[in-house]
Design a protein around this motif. Structure first.
Motif, PDB file in Angstrom:
ATOM      1  N   GLU A  40       0.807  -1.228   0.000  1.00 23.15           N
ATOM      2  CA  GLU A  40       0.000   0.000   0.000  1.00 23.15           C
ATOM      3  C   GLU A  40       0.838   1.274   0.000  1.00 23.15           C
ATOM      4  O   GLU A  40       0.334   2.357  -0.268  1.00 23.15           O
ATOM      5  CB  GLU A  40      -0.974   0.011   1.174  1.00 23.15           C
ATOM      6  N   HIS A  41       2.135   1.148   0.283  1.00 23.50           N
ATOM      7  CA  HIS A  41       3.031   2.302   0.269  1.00 23.50           C
ATOM      8  C   HIS A  41       3.782   2.422  -1.066  1.00 23.50           C
ATOM      9  O   HIS A  41       4.668   3.251  -1.201  1.00 23.50           O
ATOM     10  CB  HIS A  41       4.033   2.210   1.415  1.00 23.50           C
ATOM     11  N   GLY A  42       3.428   1.544  -2.022  1.00 20.17           N
ATOM     12  CA  GLY A  42       4.076   1.555  -3.327  1.00 20.17           C
ATOM     13  C   GLY A  42       5.429   0.865  -3.347  1.00 20.17           C
ATOM     14  O   GLY A  42       6.189   1.014  -4.303  1.00 20.17           O
ATOM     15  N   ILE A  43       5.722   0.095  -2.320  1.00 22.22           N
ATOM     16  CA  ILE A  43       7.008  -0.595  -2.214  1.00 22.22           C
ATOM     17  C   ILE A  43       6.871  -2.022  -2.747  1.00 22.22           C
ATOM     18  O   ILE A  43       5.877  -2.710  -2.481  1.00 22.22           O
ATOM     19  CB  ILE A  43       7.493  -0.614  -0.750  1.00 22.22           C
ATOM     20  N   THR A  44       7.871  -2.458  -3.500  1.00 23.21           N
ATOM     21  CA  THR A  44       7.878  -3.805  -4.034  1.00 23.21           C
ATOM     22  C   THR A  44       8.141  -4.811  -2.913  1.00 23.21           C
ATOM     23  O   THR A  44       9.036  -4.619  -2.089  1.00 23.21           O
ATOM     24  CB  THR A  44       8.959  -3.957  -5.124  1.00 23.21           C
ATOM     25  N   VAL A  45       7.327  -5.863  -2.916  1.00 20.93           N
ATOM     26  CA  VAL A  45       7.485  -6.975  -1.978  1.00 20.93           C
ATOM     27  C   VAL A  45       7.688  -8.222  -2.823  1.00 20.93           C
ATOM     28  O   VAL A  45       6.920  -8.485  -3.754  1.00 20.93           O
ATOM     29  CB  VAL A  45       6.230  -7.129  -1.090  1.00 20.93           C
ATOM     30  N   LYS A  46       8.737  -8.971  -2.519  1.00 21.84           N
ATOM     31  CA  LYS A  46       9.028 -10.197  -3.268  1.00 21.84           C
ATOM     32  C   LYS A  46       8.748 -11.409  -2.390  1.00 21.84           C
ATOM     33  O   LYS A  46       9.071 -11.419  -1.205  1.00 21.84           O
ATOM     34  CB  LYS A  46      10.484 -10.214  -3.729  1.00 21.84           C
ATOM     35  N   LEU A  47       8.159 -12.422  -2.995  1.00 21.65           N
ATOM     36  CA  LEU A  47       7.868 -13.670  -2.309  1.00 21.65           C
ATOM     37  C   LEU A  47       8.614 -14.796  -3.002  1.00 21.65           C
ATOM     38  O   LEU A  47       8.482 -14.973  -4.211  1.00 21.65           O
ATOM     39  CB  LEU A  47       6.360 -13.951  -2.329  1.00 21.65           C
ATOM     40  N   ASP A  48       9.399 -15.534  -2.238  1.00 23.87           N
ATOM     41  CA  ASP A  48      10.144 -16.676  -2.760  1.00 23.87           C
ATOM     42  C   ASP A  48       9.657 -17.927  -2.033  1.00 23.87           C
ATOM     43  O   ASP A  48       9.996 -18.147  -0.871  1.00 23.87           O
ATOM     44  CB  ASP A  48      11.640 -16.478  -2.551  1.00 23.87           C
ATOM     45  N   LEU A  49       8.836 -18.722  -2.712  1.00 26.80           N
ATOM     46  CA  LEU A  49       8.312 -19.947  -2.110  1.00 26.80           C
ATOM     47  C   LEU A  49       9.291 -21.113  -2.225  1.00 26.80           C
ATOM     48  O   LEU A  49       9.028 -22.189  -1.686  1.00 26.80           O
ATOM     49  CB  LEU A  49       6.968 -20.320  -2.754  1.00 26.80           C
ATOM     50  N   ASN A  50      10.400 -20.900  -2.912  1.00 28.17           N
ATOM     51  CA  ASN A  50      11.416 -21.940  -3.028  1.00 28.17           C
ATOM     52  C   ASN A  50      12.455 -21.848  -1.922  1.00 28.17           C
ATOM     53  O   ASN A  50      13.289 -22.733  -1.768  1.00 28.17           O
ATOM     54  CB  ASN A  50      12.114 -21.861  -4.393  1.00 28.17           C
ATOM     55  N   GLN A  51      12.419 -20.781  -1.165  1.00 22.38           N
ATOM     56  CA  GLN A  51      13.371 -20.579  -0.068  1.00 22.38           C
ATOM     57  C   GLN A  51      12.810 -21.280   1.172  1.00 22.38           C
ATOM     58  O   GLN A  51      11.768 -20.905   1.672  1.00 22.38           O
ATOM     59  CB  GLN A  51      13.550 -19.088   0.185  1.00 22.38           C
ATOM     60  N   ASN A  52      13.507 -22.310   1.624  1.00 19.57           N
ATOM     61  CA  ASN A  52      13.013 -23.028   2.800  1.00 19.57           C
ATOM     62  C   ASN A  52      14.084 -23.248   3.859  1.00 19.57           C
ATOM     63  O   ASN A  52      13.983 -24.143   4.681  1.00 19.57           O
ATOM     64  CB  ASN A  52      12.360 -24.355   2.398  1.00 19.57           C
ATOM     65  N   THR A  53      15.120 -22.413   3.822  1.00 20.82           N
ATOM     66  CA  THR A  53      16.155 -22.448   4.848  1.00 20.82           C
ATOM     67  C   THR A  53      16.034 -21.171   5.673  1.00 20.82           C
ATOM     68  O   THR A  53      16.304 -20.084   5.175  1.00 20.82           O
ATOM     69  CB  THR A  53      17.557 -22.523   4.212  1.00 20.82           C
ATOM     70  N   PRO A  54      15.589 -21.291   6.931  1.00 26.29           N
ATOM     71  CA  PRO A  54      15.417 -20.086   7.745  1.00 26.29           C
ATOM     72  C   PRO A  54      16.751 -19.397   8.011  1.00 26.29           C
ATOM     73  O   PRO A  54      17.701 -20.032   8.453  1.00 26.29           O
ATOM     74  CB  PRO A  54      14.791 -20.601   9.038  1.00 26.29           C
ATOM     75  N   LYS A  55      16.811 -18.083   7.702  1.00 25.71           N
ATOM     76  CA  LYS A  55      18.094 -17.396   7.865  1.00 25.71           C
ATOM     77  C   LYS A  55      17.970 -15.881   7.974  1.00 25.71           C
ATOM     78  O   LYS A  55      18.952 -15.177   7.949  1.00 25.71           O
ATOM     79  CB  LYS A  55      19.023 -17.739   6.708  1.00 25.71           C
ATOM     80  N   HIS A  56      16.766 -15.351   8.072  1.00 25.18           N
ATOM     81  CA  HIS A  56      16.607 -13.909   8.038  1.00 25.18           C
ATOM     82  C   HIS A  56      16.397 -13.312   9.423  1.00 25.18           C
ATOM     83  O   HIS A  56      16.303 -14.031  10.406  1.00 25.18           O
ATOM     84  CB  HIS A  56      15.478 -13.543   7.070  1.00 25.18           C
ATOM     85  N   ASP A  57      16.330 -11.982   9.489  1.00 26.94           N
ATOM     86  CA  ASP A  57      16.257 -11.271  10.771  1.00 26.94           C
ATOM     87  C   ASP A  57      14.842 -11.032  11.266  1.00 26.94           C
ATOM     88  O   ASP A  57      14.649 -10.414  12.299  1.00 26.94           O
ATOM     89  CB  ASP A  57      16.968  -9.912  10.651  1.00 26.94           C
ATOM     90  N   HIS A  58      13.846 -11.482  10.493  1.00 23.87           N
ATOM     91  CA  HIS A  58      12.444 -11.324  10.879  1.00 23.87           C
ATOM     92  C   HIS A  58      11.702 -12.630  10.610  1.00 23.87           C
ATOM     93  O   HIS A  58      12.094 -13.400   9.732  1.00 23.87           O
ATOM     94  CB  HIS A  58      11.772 -10.208  10.068  1.00 23.87           C
ATOM     95  N   VAL A  59      10.617 -12.836  11.354  1.00 23.36           N
ATOM     96  CA  VAL A  59       9.766 -13.997  11.133  1.00 23.36           C
ATOM     97  C   VAL A  59       8.314 -13.540  11.016  1.00 23.36           C
ATOM     98  O   VAL A  59       7.921 -12.516  11.579  1.00 23.36           O
ATOM     99  CB  VAL A  59       9.883 -15.042  12.271  1.00 23.36           C
ATOM    100  N   LEU A  60       7.539 -14.289  10.276  1.00 24.52           N
ATOM    101  CA  LEU A  60       6.102 -14.076  10.131  1.00 24.52           C
ATOM    102  C   LEU A  60       5.459 -15.447  10.165  1.00 24.52           C
ATOM    103  O   LEU A  60       5.930 -16.377   9.511  1.00 24.52           O
ATOM    104  CB  LEU A  60       5.804 -13.395   8.792  1.00 24.52           C
ATOM    105  N   MET A  61       4.391 -15.592  10.972  1.00 19.85           N
ATOM    106  CA  MET A  61       3.729 -16.872  11.092  1.00 19.85           C
ATOM    107  C   MET A  61       2.271 -16.771  10.669  1.00 19.85           C
ATOM    108  O   MET A  61       1.537 -15.936  11.191  1.00 19.85           O
ATOM    109  CB  MET A  61       3.763 -17.377  12.545  1.00 19.85           C
ATOM    110  N   LEU A  62       1.871 -17.609   9.725  1.00 18.74           N
ATOM    111  CA  LEU A  62       0.460 -17.786   9.410  1.00 18.74           C
ATOM    112  C   LEU A  62       0.002 -18.937  10.286  1.00 18.74           C
ATOM    113  O   LEU A  62       0.474 -20.071  10.123  1.00 18.74           O
ATOM    114  CB  LEU A  62       0.275 -18.085   7.923  1.00 18.74           C
TER     115      LEU A  62
END
Length: 149
Positions: free
Chosen positions: A6-28
Motif C-alpha cells: 500500500e506504500h508503493g514498495i515492491t514486496v518479493k515472495l520466494d516460495l522456493n526458499q526453505n532455509t530459515p536465515k533472516h532477521d524477521h519472522v512471520l507466522m500464518l
C-alpha cells in the motif's frame, strides 16, 4: 513473485526458499480450524511475527514471538518461503505456517493486546486490520496455505 504494497514498495515472495536465515519472522497460524492473529497496539490485527534477537535462531524467534504475542505453543510448523520488502532499507522475513497445540493466557503480550481468533479474515473489520493483513502478498500466502492444506 512480486507484489506492490500500500506504500508503493515492491514486496518479493520466494516460495522456493526453505532455509530459515533472516532477521524477521512471520507466522500464518491456525488453532482449532481458526486463524490465530494478534492485535498489535499500533498497527491493528495481523498475523504474529517480529525480529530475531541477537544470538537467537529463526526457529527460536518464531516460537518466542508466537508465545509473546498470542500465548500459543506450536504443535507443528513448516517454513513456506521468504517475504522481502524492497524499501530504502530492504529486509526479509522467514514465513512459517504454524499449527498451534495450546494457548496460555499471558499477563503481558508485549506490543500487542493478545490473541484474536477468527474463522475467516473477512470477519475482521477493515478498520481493525493492520496494513499487513491487507497486503496482497500476505493474502496470497493465506490462499496458498488454504490450497496446500
Amino acid at each position: 513473485m512480486e507484489f506492490i504494497d500500500e506504500h508503493g514498495i515492491t514486496v518479493k515472495l520466494d516460495l522456493n526458499q526453505n532455509t530459515p536465515k533472516h532477521d524477521h519472522v512471520l507466522m500464518l497460524t491456525k488453532y482449532k480450524d481458526q486463524y490465530l492473529l494478534t492485535h498489535h497496539k499500533r498497527r491493528g490485527i495481523e498475523f504474529p511475527g517480529g525480529k530475531v534477537n541477537q544470538g537467537e535462531t529463526t526457529i527460536e524467534a518464531m516460537h518466542r514471538e508466537l508465545y509473546e504475542e498470542t500465548g500459543a505453543k506450536a504443535k507443528s510448523y513448516e517454513m513456506i518461503g521468504t517475504y522481502t520488502v524492497c524499501g530504502d532499507v530492504p529486509f526479509s522475513k522467514d514465513v512459517f505456517y504454524v499449527e498451534v497445540e495450546t494457548m496460555d493466557h499471558n499477563q503481558h503480550y508485549h506490543e500487542t493486546y493478545g490473541p484474536v481468533l477468527t474463522s475467516t479474515l473477512d470477519e475482521i473489520k477493515d478498520e481493525d486490520k493492520s496494513f499487513l493483513l491487507k497486503d496482497a502478498c500476505i493474502l496470497y500466502l493465506v490462499d496458498y496455505i488454504k490450497e496446500k492444506k
